[in-house]
Every structure is written in C-alpha cells, then in structure tokens.
Design a protein around this motif. Structure first.
Motif, PDB file in Angstrom:
ATOM      1  N   UNK A   1       0.710  -1.337   0.341  1.00 31.56           N
ATOM      2  CA  UNK A   1      -0.005   0.000   0.329  1.00 31.56           C
ATOM      3  C   UNK A   1       0.714   1.024  -0.214  1.00 31.56           C
ATOM      4  N   UNK A   2       0.776   2.009   0.937  1.00 33.79           N
ATOM      5  CA  UNK A   2       1.910   2.970   1.056  1.00 33.79           C
ATOM      6  C   UNK A   2       3.396   2.901   1.329  1.00 33.79           C
TER       7      UNK A   2
ATOM      8  N   UNK B   1       2.143  -4.642  -3.232  1.00 33.59           N
ATOM      9  CA  UNK B   1       1.380  -5.260  -2.818  1.00 33.59           C
ATOM     10  C   UNK B   1       0.185  -3.738  -3.235  1.00 33.59           C
ATOM     11  N   UNK B   2      -0.878  -4.014  -3.360  1.00 30.84           N
ATOM     12  CA  UNK B   2      -1.739  -2.775  -3.601  1.00 30.84           C
ATOM     13  C   UNK B   2      -1.012  -1.470  -3.548  1.00 30.84           C
ATOM     14  N   UNK B   3      -0.286  -1.405  -4.137  1.00 32.46           N
ATOM     15  CA  UNK B   3       0.238   0.331  -4.442  1.00 32.46           C
ATOM     16  C   UNK B   3      -0.361   1.128  -5.219  1.00 32.46           C
ATOM     17  N   UNK B   4      -0.057   2.450  -3.944  1.00 30.95           N
ATOM     18  CA  UNK B   4      -0.238   3.833  -5.012  1.00 30.95           C
ATOM     19  C   UNK B   4       0.454   4.485  -5.660  1.00 30.95           C
ATOM     20  N   UNK B   5       0.040   4.997  -6.819  1.00 29.03           N
ATOM     21  CA  UNK B   5       0.773   4.679  -8.468  1.00 29.03           C
ATOM     22  C   UNK B   5       0.445   6.163  -7.922  1.00 29.03           C
TER      23      UNK B   5
ATOM     24  N   UNK C   1     -11.031   1.618 -11.999  1.00 21.31           N
ATOM     25  CA  UNK C   1     -11.855   0.864 -11.042  1.00 21.31           C
ATOM     26  C   UNK C   1     -11.090   2.068  -9.084  1.00 21.31           C
ATOM     27  N   UNK C   2     -10.971   3.137  -9.514  1.00 22.85           N
ATOM     28  CA  UNK C   2     -11.550   4.523  -8.468  1.00 22.85           C
ATOM     29  C   UNK C   2     -12.846   4.700  -8.593  1.00 22.85           C
TER      30      UNK C   2
ATOM     31  N   UNK D   1      -9.981   0.162  -5.057  1.00 23.02           N
ATOM     32  CA  UNK D   1     -10.207   1.203  -6.312  1.00 23.02           C
ATOM     33  C   UNK D   1      -7.988   1.868  -6.668  1.00 23.02           C
ATOM     34  N   UNK D   2      -7.226   0.905  -6.078  1.00 19.78           N
ATOM     35  CA  UNK D   2      -6.050   1.506  -7.510  1.00 19.78           C
ATOM     36  C   UNK D   2      -5.982   0.722  -8.015  1.00 19.78           C
TER      37      UNK D   2
END
Length: 353
Positions: free
Chosen positions: A175-176, A203-207, A226-227, A281-282
């Motif tokens: 994530x973060x 893993x489930x990255x915020x891009x 997806x957002x 959403x990401x």
C-alpha cells in the motif's frame, strides 16, 4: 482497465465474511481512525497468523537499531539475516521492506512476521524500515526515510546484512509502502544508486493520488476505471483515499507521490512482483504502471490478482485467500530472485475465486 473490470465482482469468500462481520458493511461514513478501530476489532476475533513450523526450524538473526536520516533523525530499522553460512560472506539477495499503513500508521512490528518468513524461506536478508508517519511527519519525511534506508542498505549490505546487493537488490512494500517503493525506483535511477535496484515488489500500490487523475494523458486516464468502479468497496474507499491524501500532505501532482506522472519510465528495474485486488479502487493504477514498465523498460512482471477481494483483505485469516496470501508473497519474491534466463513473459495469476 476494462479488461480487469470483471474482477470487481464480489468474491463469495468476502461476501460470506462480511455477512458474519456486519461492522465491515458500511465504512464510508466513518473517519480514518474509526475505520482502523473497526478493522482491529474484527481482526481481534480471528486467530492471528502464526510463525510456520518450517520458519521456527530455520531461524534468522534479528537485530533492531537505528540509522541516520539526511536531517539527523534516527530511523528505526530491523534486520533479518539467515543464520546459515555463519562466518563467511553469503552472496544472498537483499530486500528493503516498507510496511503498510496509509502513510499514517504502522511500525517495524507491522511487517515483522512477513520479513521473518521471507528471510527464512528464501535465504535473503531483509531490512525492515520504520519510516516517519503523518500527520506529525507529513510528506516527504516518510519517503525520504525510506530512500535513505535504501541507500544505507546498498552501502552496508555485506557488513550489516551478510548479503550482496549485486546478487539481487529488491525494494518493496504494501500500500503506502508500495508507493514509496515505486517512487524510490525513479529516485534511485536518477541518482545513479549503485548497486542498482534489480527488482520491486508492490502489493496493492498507491501509484497516483486521486486529485492528480486529471493530469495523466487521456489514453491513460481512460484506463483508470477502478477508482470509480470500486469507489464504495470496503476496506479502502474513494472517500478514504481522499482523506488520506489530505492528511499525508503531498501535492497530488508531485511525482514523488503520484509516480505515474513521471514522463520517463525507462531504465527501471527489470523485474516486478505485484499483488492486486479486484475490488480495490487502486487496481487499475497497478496495471497501467505495469504496462508502462514493460513498454519502456522491458520489465517482466508476475501478478497475483485477487478477484473480487478488497484492499488488504488478507488481515482477516478466516478466508481461504487470506490464508494463502503469505505463501503467494513468498512465491512472488522468489520470482524476483530468479536468473534472467528462467523468466518468461509477464503473467497474471487469478486468485480468490
């Protein structure tokens, strides 16, 4: 992306789990702190993830200390070094691990078990980084700590981690933490970090931050579905992403947080392992970046796609997909360790069905 939209359909595993835990049914009306309290309350009623027997039989040396950041701050770090081959330099790969927590929560203990298992099962050395958190330490303190720790690891792999960064130098997180890893890939490239980073795990990255979506090129923006599609899915909603964006304090258009906005995606690491959730959403941010890496850097990727499951579902161990998640992570980091001749085309492996 349209080709992955079908993976938003709720997994029967998650549907059953939420029916048994109605507190997770509507999290969009509460703030970040209350959401975290609810997660912890639900998690407390579920057995915790235990150290596997094989890891107990192959222990690693764990040491906690601090390293100095660029501004003199003492960054807490924890090293995990397999105990085999004591007394001689082991040419084992090195992983810099950056924990999850939405830029606001988490510490060295958050990823402790993951790091211990990765070090033991893969014979790699791991540096777990306790970077600074917002709101006390807003952008870019946590990011700077993470990059400073990465530079330290490159310079001290042999002396402190009994590893060789030339045998494999990976940076990754959840994530973060995955956001930091993505940013660090560009920062290290531009700074000429030596040895260079050879692989990433995200893993489930915020891009990219939600408010920066209008800044991406139209052909990319059209792929980021997806957002909106998963805006009110549990665990991480579009609203909570906006809340996190505000508390973290990063200018949304800054590539040091929205790394999809970088104009040059060349000369980046040649191997990436992704974990992506269909109900997140990401989700599409990860796939857009994966395709940019493949096009401009020739990067090969292994992707575990968790169909119909939300961001961070694996903390709830009563689901089969959650029980398998850590084994998937081990498999993914093993992929980063492979020699080039053993790596085929990028692949998406669908899980959670």
């Amino acid at each position: 992306m349209a080709e992955y939209a079908k993976y938003s359909e709720i997994s029967p595993q998650w549907e059953k789990f939420v029916s048994e835990n109605p507190l997770l049914g509507d999290l969009d009306r509460v703030d970040i702190v209350e959401r975290r309290r609810i997660f912890e309350q639900v998690e407390a009623a579920i057995p915790l993830r235990q150290i596997p027997e094989d890891v107990k039989r192959a222990p690693v040396a764990v040491q906690t200390f601090t390293i100095e950041a660029r501004d003199g701050y003492d960054i807490p770090v924890r090293t995990y070094v397999p105990t085999s081959g004591s007394g001689t330099l082991i040419s084992r790969p090195l992983l810099v691990y950056l924990h999850a927590g939405g830029f606001l929560f988490g510490d060295l203990d958050s990823g402790h078990l993951n790091c211990q298992i990765l070090a033991s099962r893969l014979n790699i050395s791991v540096l777990n980084v306790g970077y600074r958190l917002a709101p006390k330490w807003p952008f870019p303190y946590g990011l700077n700590d993470s990059y400073d720790a990465t530079k330290w690891a490159a310079a001290n792999a042999e002396s402190h981690l009994r590893a060789s960064a030339t045998a494999g130098f990976f940076v990754g997180g959840i994530s973060s933490g995955a956001n930091f890893a993505g940013v660090i890939a560009y920062t290290a490239r531009d700074a000429g970090l030596s040895p260079p980073i050879t692989g990433l795990f995200l893993s489930v990255p915020v891009c990219i931050m939600p408010d920066a979506y209008p800044q991406v090129r139209p052909e990319i923006r059209d792929q980021l579905l997806s957002l909106e599609q998963n805006a009110i899915n549990p665990m991480l909603t579009a609203k909570s992403l906006g809340d996190i964006q505000g508390v973290y304090g990063a200018p949304p258009n800054d590539p040091r947080v929205s790394f999809l906005l970088n104009e040059n995606h060349s000369n980046l690491p040649q191997r990436v392992y992704f974990q992506v959730c269909g109900g997140d959403p990401l989700r599409d941010e990860a796939f857009v970046w994966q395709k940019l890496l493949e096009k401009h850097s020739g990067t090969k990727s292994k992707i575990h796609m968790y169909s119909g499951l939300p961001h961070g579902f694996w903390r709830f161990l009563s689901m089969k997909a959650s029980q398998e998640w850590l084994d998937d992570l081990v498999e993914g980091i093993r992929y980063l360790c492979l020699s080039s001749e053993k790596v085929g085309d990028s692949e998406v492996i669908v899980k959670g069905l």
